[in-house]
Design a protein around this motif. Sequence first.
Motif, PDB file in Angstrom:
ATOM      1  N   UNK A   1     -40.226 -11.595   9.752  1.00  0.00           N
ATOM      2  CA  UNK A   1     -40.572 -11.698   8.337  1.00  0.00           C
ATOM      3  C   UNK A   1     -40.822 -10.333   7.715  1.00  0.00           C
ATOM      4  N   UNK A   2     -41.270  -9.379   8.514  1.00  0.00           N
ATOM      5  CA  UNK A   2     -41.491  -8.027   8.011  1.00  0.00           C
ATOM      6  C   UNK A   2     -40.170  -7.264   7.901  1.00  0.00           C
ATOM      7  N   UNK A   3     -39.289  -7.461   8.863  1.00  0.00           N
ATOM      8  CA  UNK A   3     -38.055  -6.672   8.938  1.00  0.00           C
ATOM      9  C   UNK A   3     -36.905  -7.229   8.116  1.00  0.00           C
ATOM     10  N   UNK A   4     -36.927  -8.521   7.826  1.00  0.00           N
ATOM     11  CA  UNK A   4     -35.783  -9.142   7.173  1.00  0.00           C
ATOM     12  C   UNK A   4     -35.562  -8.624   5.757  1.00  0.00           C
ATOM     13  N   UNK A   5     -34.310  -8.723   5.321  1.00  0.00           N
ATOM     14  CA  UNK A   5     -33.970  -8.432   3.933  1.00  0.00           C
ATOM     15  C   UNK A   5     -33.836  -9.711   3.121  1.00  0.00           C
ATOM     16  N   UNK A   6     -34.033 -10.843   3.779  1.00  0.00           N
ATOM     17  CA  UNK A   6     -33.972 -12.124   3.080  1.00  0.00           C
ATOM     18  C   UNK A   6     -35.184 -12.276   2.163  1.00  0.00           C
ATOM     19  N   UNK A   7     -35.054 -13.066   1.096  1.00  0.00           N
ATOM     20  CA  UNK A   7     -36.210 -13.312   0.223  1.00  0.00           C
ATOM     21  C   UNK A   7     -37.309 -14.049   0.971  1.00  0.00           C
ATOM     22  N   UNK A   8     -38.521 -13.905   0.486  1.00  0.00           N
ATOM     23  CA  UNK A   8     -39.659 -14.562   1.124  1.00  0.00           C
ATOM     24  C   UNK A   8     -39.450 -16.064   1.202  1.00  0.00           C
ATOM     25  N   UNK A   9     -39.747 -16.621   2.372  1.00  0.00           N
ATOM     26  CA  UNK A   9     -39.569 -18.047   2.576  1.00  0.00           C
ATOM     27  C   UNK A   9     -38.180 -18.418   3.052  1.00  0.00           C
ATOM     28  N   UNK A  10     -37.298 -17.421   3.197  1.00  0.00           N
ATOM     29  CA  UNK A  10     -35.933 -17.689   3.646  1.00  0.00           C
ATOM     30  C   UNK A  10     -35.824 -17.741   5.160  1.00  0.00           C
ATOM     31  N   UNK A  11     -34.613 -17.507   5.646  1.00  0.00           N
ATOM     32  CA  UNK A  11     -34.350 -17.627   7.080  1.00  0.00           C
ATOM     33  C   UNK A  11     -34.928 -16.476   7.896  1.00  0.00           C
ATOM     34  N   UNK A  12     -35.329 -15.393   7.218  1.00  0.00           N
ATOM     35  CA  UNK A  12     -35.905 -14.217   7.883  1.00  0.00           C
ATOM     36  C   UNK A  12     -34.976 -13.692   8.974  1.00  0.00           C
ATOM     37  N   UNK A  13     -33.728 -13.466   8.612  1.00  0.00           N
ATOM     38  CA  UNK A  13     -32.728 -12.998   9.581  1.00  0.00           C
ATOM     39  C   UNK A  13     -32.941 -11.537   9.943  1.00  0.00           C
ATOM     40  N   UNK A  14     -32.712 -11.247  11.231  1.00  0.00           N
ATOM     41  CA  UNK A  14     -32.722  -9.859  11.711  1.00  0.00           C
ATOM     42  C   UNK A  14     -31.577  -9.712  12.712  1.00  0.00           C
ATOM     43  N   UNK A  15     -31.035  -8.509  12.872  1.00  0.00           N
ATOM     44  CA  UNK A  15     -29.964  -8.311  13.859  1.00  0.00           C
ATOM     45  C   UNK A  15     -30.455  -8.633  15.268  1.00  0.00           C
ATOM     46  N   UNK A  16     -29.549  -9.190  16.075  1.00  0.00           N
ATOM     47  CA  UNK A  16     -29.924  -9.553  17.446  1.00  0.00           C
ATOM     48  C   UNK A  16     -30.430  -8.339  18.218  1.00  0.00           C
ATOM     49  N   UNK A  17     -29.813  -7.177  18.015  1.00  0.00           N
ATOM     50  CA  UNK A  17     -30.224  -5.980  18.753  1.00  0.00           C
ATOM     51  C   UNK A  17     -31.694  -5.654  18.473  1.00  0.00           C
TER      52      UNK A  17
END
Length: 226
Positions: free
Chosen positions: A158-174
Amino acid sequence: MPLPETMFCAQQIKIPPELPDILKQFTKAAIRTQPRDVLQWAAALCGQALERYFSALSKGEPLPVKERIEMPLATEKTDAGLTPGLLKILHKQLSPKGMVNVAELKEKWKHLCLPEEQLKAILQLDDFGEEVEWMKVLALGCSVLGGSLLSSMKHACEILTRDPEGGAARVPFETFSFLYSYLASIDGEMPEEKTEAFLHRIKEQADQQTGMVLLRNFLTQPSTLF
């Protein structure tokens, strides 16, 4: 006998057109961040001269300001210390450096009115020298917030994602793999093969999602994997 106070009419007082907006932004930042010590926090914004704050605003440099107000949980004390919002501020300020001098980290920490003892406890979790890898400090900060590996990774995403708040909170697998492996090694109770098996399952899902890990990919995993 004191001199009479000079009186000015409205036509004589020149207010810079930018001033109301600058003061408005400053006030909103203080309301969002809710610093425990407003003067210390303001000093972090302004540095030794007020123009540093104005310069940072104009250049878009990271400031110790939360993106939104964080409402405390019912179980939190008013001096609970680190929060996801404050950790995100630190990430914005320090992540571009990669390796961070501990003295600078302590300074940024102090600017946010966070307890020094909490940072000391975090740094003692690993064998850090005078410089620290910021992503490891971020991971340890998330572990303080989360209390469990699952919860820690949720905070990290949730801290690292570029998705909007409440979204999928995606981050790269690496990124996910690095943080998860690091926290698992710090914990020391999870067998390496179990960590690898879990990450293999996550990678299979990430490969179908343009290499990104979503919260649901690991929050719905069987608890035995953690």
